[in-house]
Scaffold this motif. Structure first.
Motif, PDB file in Angstrom:
ATOM      1  N   ASN A  73       9.520  11.434   3.447  1.00 46.42           N
ATOM      2  CA  ASN A  73       9.741  10.256   4.302  1.00 46.42           C
ATOM      3  C   ASN A  73       8.514   9.347   4.384  1.00 46.42           C
ATOM      4  O   ASN A  73       8.145   8.867   5.449  1.00 46.42           O
ATOM      5  N   LEU A  74       7.921   9.139   3.231  1.00 46.78           N
ATOM      6  CA  LEU A  74       6.729   8.284   3.180  1.00 46.78           C
ATOM      7  C   LEU A  74       7.080   6.857   3.568  1.00 46.78           C
ATOM      8  O   LEU A  74       6.339   6.179   4.268  1.00 46.78           O
ATOM      9  N   ILE A  75       8.212   6.390   3.092  1.00 45.73           N
ATOM     10  CA  ILE A  75       8.679   5.060   3.490  1.00 45.73           C
ATOM     11  C   ILE A  75      10.094   5.180   4.050  1.00 45.73           C
ATOM     12  O   ILE A  75      10.809   6.121   3.751  1.00 45.73           O
ATOM     13  N   LYS A  76      10.458   4.229   4.851  1.00 48.85           N
ATOM     14  CA  LYS A  76      11.768   4.281   5.503  1.00 48.85           C
ATOM     15  C   LYS A  76      12.809   3.627   4.600  1.00 48.85           C
ATOM     16  O   LYS A  76      12.742   2.425   4.351  1.00 48.85           O
ATOM     17  N   ALA A 102      10.435  11.205  -1.049  1.00 54.30           N
ATOM     18  CA  ALA A 102       9.415  10.282  -0.544  1.00 54.30           C
ATOM     19  C   ALA A 102      10.028   9.125   0.248  1.00 54.30           C
ATOM     20  O   ALA A 102       9.446   8.678   1.231  1.00 54.30           O
ATOM     21  N   ILE A 103      11.185   8.640  -0.186  1.00 57.70           N
ATOM     22  CA  ILE A 103      11.749   7.484   0.533  1.00 57.70           C
ATOM     23  C   ILE A 103      12.749   7.905   1.608  1.00 57.70           C
ATOM     24  O   ILE A 103      13.198   7.077   2.400  1.00 57.70           O
ATOM     25  N   GLY A 104      13.070   9.179   1.649  1.00 60.20           N
ATOM     26  CA  GLY A 104      13.983   9.658   2.683  1.00 60.20           C
ATOM     27  C   GLY A 104      15.422   9.294   2.371  1.00 60.20           C
ATOM     28  O   GLY A 104      15.732   8.762   1.308  1.00 60.20           O
ATOM     29  N   GLY A 105      16.326   9.608   3.307  1.00 59.72           N
ATOM     30  CA  GLY A 105      17.745   9.332   3.101  1.00 59.72           C
ATOM     31  C   GLY A 105      18.399  10.432   2.297  1.00 59.72           C
ATOM     32  O   GLY A 105      17.768  11.415   1.899  1.00 59.72           O
ATOM     33  N   LYS A 143       0.845  -1.204   0.000  1.00 56.75           N
ATOM     34  CA  LYS A 143       0.000   0.000   0.000  1.00 56.75           C
ATOM     35  C   LYS A 143       0.876   1.248   0.000  1.00 56.75           C
ATOM     36  O   LYS A 143       0.587   2.240  -0.680  1.00 56.75           O
ATOM     37  N   LEU A 144       1.953   1.182   0.783  1.00 53.45           N
ATOM     38  CA  LEU A 144       2.869   2.337   0.831  1.00 53.45           C
ATOM     39  C   LEU A 144       3.533   2.567  -0.532  1.00 53.45           C
ATOM     40  O   LEU A 144       3.700   3.707  -0.973  1.00 53.45           O
ATOM     41  N   ALA A 145       3.894   1.445  -1.171  1.00 52.41           N
ATOM     42  CA  ALA A 145       4.547   1.554  -2.491  1.00 52.41           C
ATOM     43  C   ALA A 145       3.594   2.182  -3.503  1.00 52.41           C
ATOM     44  O   ALA A 145       3.995   3.033  -4.314  1.00 52.41           O
ATOM     45  N   VAL A 146       2.331   1.767  -3.436  1.00 54.81           N
ATOM     46  CA  VAL A 146       1.335   2.335  -4.358  1.00 54.81           C
ATOM     47  C   VAL A 146       1.146   3.816  -4.051  1.00 54.81           C
ATOM     48  O   VAL A 146       1.019   4.653  -4.955  1.00 54.81           O
TER      49      VAL A 146
END
Lengths: 338, 331
Positions: A211-214, A64-67, A11-14
């Motif tokens: 930072n939607l996903i770690k 979105a993915i952070g880092g 769901k996060l990927a979508v």
């Protein structure tokens, strides 16, 4: 990580794709492919003209993915140590050394963008490819680990003067080569030109949820996806036939106009290449909420994971982009599944 | 002087040729040649343009042989008492059969009439001559044999020349018959063509046509699937056979995402799009699904039998009743 976790991650990927699509218009296919490569932990070559939004696309993903996100421009005088450190005279007049773009974000580096990689010298390619493969770097008497780094490199296919073509062994390290094309729909083209929000890329990507996903969970997640998404015997056989067809397309009745099929291929896909194809296909199956890989999943990534690995006869090398597309399409059309 | 000699030599040569041409040959003695002639059916009523045929069979006893150059030559204008006869040999077919004791010459002679008269006039299909010789004769003496003429009567087109035929409808005159042979033949052939065309049109527009396409790939696949029993192996084979049939139709591998190629080849398949969708889901379930989901093979095979029949109907460009489409098997 349980199946429920995998479903939550999906769901996060979508959602990630939806966030990127808010700011990058008309690039649904590249967004899906980049998402696939991020979750498959594969490095990506981007192919496309200047000014089509490659940097904006990558910055949006990084947000979105952070880092950490770092970028370097390939130039003919770029040397390997320029990636690692740079020296300068400080305010006190003494020489100082500070980390270069590869090291500045430390272990949190998640996306490293090498713009116009074919303008850099082979020595630079060599260092980068080593970092891509091993994800470690020895510098300043210390071993630096870059476990979350995914490299995106762009190569200028139009201008070939003062460029160093990436050798086939180096191309093979990249999971995909993704074409970024200008959207064809009139309305999208008008929007890109006249909508003022597209004029300021930095401001534009602020619309992407950060930072939607770690990013530091992606390696573990990727392994889990590869473990959980299965491939049946029929699919393995199908993948094997596809692989063989990349080596000897003529044996499978594949014909391309004006091409001598017996002379076209010098080297087909490598075992690493096919394993990367299957890795990407598994992620595609997961993104489509399937527990098993289907031929459609392979099709979704086949051209992007295979085309850049094929080594053509030099006679045909200048027409690589067109021939590779026709060839991969021909292979998919000729090989039946089941 | 030399020119004079050459001229003299050419003159003598031409005279000698003429002499050969006009020389008389003796008649062959009786008993060497026998003849049978089948004469035309009628002798009277001939007029300009008519044709008349004679069938002649001549038997020549050995050792005498026919001189082929003596056979009648079509197109020669014949004269009788210095006047054109007005009857010309139009065509000649012949066959020469040899056996131990004799040789048989069979000829079909077709004469065409090029004369007419205001009153009935006697005429004849002219006599023809053939020549024979005995090859064992050291002198190679040539003999002739006469095929007798046949008396006919040339009749006027109308009495005393050109008059209006409507004013000459004598009840004593026979009825004019048109030769109906050829028109009747044409009529029969046209009738057969019209009937076949009608069948063709009925076939094309009917829903249950079956003649054409009986050897189509889906017709064969449907027949083979219909004979299968519900086992996991049969299910896999049936699906593989259907995939193979689709691949043959479009000339490449058909997948769910290139169905448009199938529709371009045969738009009839658009009518069963929902079943095609179901088929690909089923194929994925059977071949690529690695979960432990159990398949009801008898249900799947039953559905495949219906689906293959629908594909066969599409192959025959028939309209499949949408009410008969079945989906939802893979849910």
């Amino acid at each position: 990580m349980s199946d429920q976790n995998l479903a939550d991650w999906r769901k996060l990927a979508v959602k990630l794709e939806a966030e990127i699509s808010k700011v990058i218009v008309g690039q649904e296919s590249p967004i899906r492919l980049i998402t696939t490569s991020i979750f498959a932990r594969g490095h990506v070559l981007l192919e496309g003209d200047v000014g089509v939004g490659k940097t904006t696309l990558l910055k949006a993903f990084t947000r979105a993915i952070g880092g950490g996100y770092q970028r370097i421009e390939g130039t003919i005088d770029l040397m390997p140590n320029d990636l690692i450190y740079h020296t300068y005279l400080g305010e006190n007049g003494k020489p100082h050394v500070s980390p270069g773009p590869i090291l500045i974000a430390g272990g949190d580096l998640s996306i490293f963008f090498f713009n116009e990689i074919n303008r850099a010298r082979p020595q630079v390619h060599s260092l980068l490819l080593r970092i891509m493969a091993e994800k470690t770097l020895s510098a300043f008497n210390k071993e630096h680990y870059l476990p979350h780094m995914v490299v995106f490199a762009d190569r200028n296919q139009v201008e070939r003067e003062e460029t160093f073509e990436i050798p086939s062994a180096a191309r093979d390290r990249f999971m995909m080569e993704i074409p970024i094309l200008i959207p064809k729909a009139d309305q999208m083209m008008k929007d890109l030109v006249f909508e003022t929000k597209f004029h300021n890329a930095d401001k534009l990507i602020e619309d992407v949820k950060s930072n939607l996903i770690k990013f530091n969970k992606l390696n573990e997640l990727s392994e889990k996806i590869q473990e959980n998404i299965k491939a049946s015997d029929a699919l393995k056989n199908y993948a094997l036939r596809l692989w063989r067809a990349t080596k000897n397309p003529g044996d499978y009745g594949i014909k391309l106009s004006d091409i001598d099929m017996n002379r076209l291929i010098i080297s087909g896909a490598s075992p690493r290449g096919m394993s990367m194809t299957m890795k990407a296909a598994r992620v595609n199956a997961w993104l489509n909420d399937r527990t098993s890989v289907t031929p459609a999943d392979i099709h979704a990534v086949f051209h992007e994971t295979i085309a850049h690995r094929l080594v053509f006869n030099p006679v045909y090398e200048m027409r690589r982009t067109i021939i590779a597309r026709d060839l991969t399409n021909g292979i998919l059309q000729a090989i039946n599944a089941p | 002087m030399l020119k004079c000699l050459i001229f003299l030599w050419v003159l003598l040569l031409s005279i000698s040729c003429f002499a050969l041409d006009v020389q008389e040959w003796p008649d062959i003695q009786d008993g060497i040649i026998s003849i049978k002639i089948k004469e035309p059916l009628h002798r009277v009523g001939y007029t300009v343009g008519d044709k008349s045929e004679r069938h002649v069979e001549i038997t020549i006893k050995k050792p005498y042989v026919l001189i082929k150059e003596s056979l009648p030559i079509p197109g020669y204008e014949r004269k009788y008492r210095g006047q054109d006869l007005g009857i010309v040999l139009d065509a000649m077919k012949h066959e020469l059969k040899e056996n131990k004791t004799s040789s048989a010459l069979i000829m079909d002679l077709t004469y065409q009439i090029f004369t007419n008269n205001v009153v009935a006039k006697p005429a004849f299909l002219p006599a023809e001559y053939i020549r024979v010789l005995n090859p064992n004769d050291p002198q190679k003496k040539v003999f002739k044999y006469r095929i007798p003429e046949y008396q006919i009567v040339i009749s006027p087109l109308s009495i005393f020349g050109a008059i209006k035929i409507e004013q000459d409808m004598s009840p004593l005159r026979g009825v004019f018959f048109i030769d109906e042979k050829n028109p009747m033949k044409t009529l029969k052939i046209s009738g057969i063509i019209a009937l076949l065309s009608l069948f063709g049109l009925v076939y094309i527009y009917s829903q249950y046509a079956w003649l054409l396409g009986v050897r189509g790939i889906f017709a064969r696949t449907h027949r083979s699937i219909n004979k299968m029993k519900a086992t996991p192996a049969s299910t896999e084979k049936a699906i593989t056979d259907m995939h193979h049939a689709f691949d043959l139709v479009i000339g490449k591998t058909l997948f769910s995402d290139n169905r448009h190629d199938l529709f371009a080849k045969n738009p009839s398949f658009k009518n069963i799009d929902i079943e095609l969708d179901e088929f690909f889901k089923l194929s994925t379930l059977v071949f690529f699904n690695t979960s432990n989901k159990q398949c009801d093979h008898s249900e799947i095979l039953k559905w495949l039998k219906v689906f293959s029949r629908h594909c066969r109907d599409c192959e025959r460009k028939l309209i499949v009743d949408k009410k008969s489409l079945v989906s939802g098997l893979t849910k």
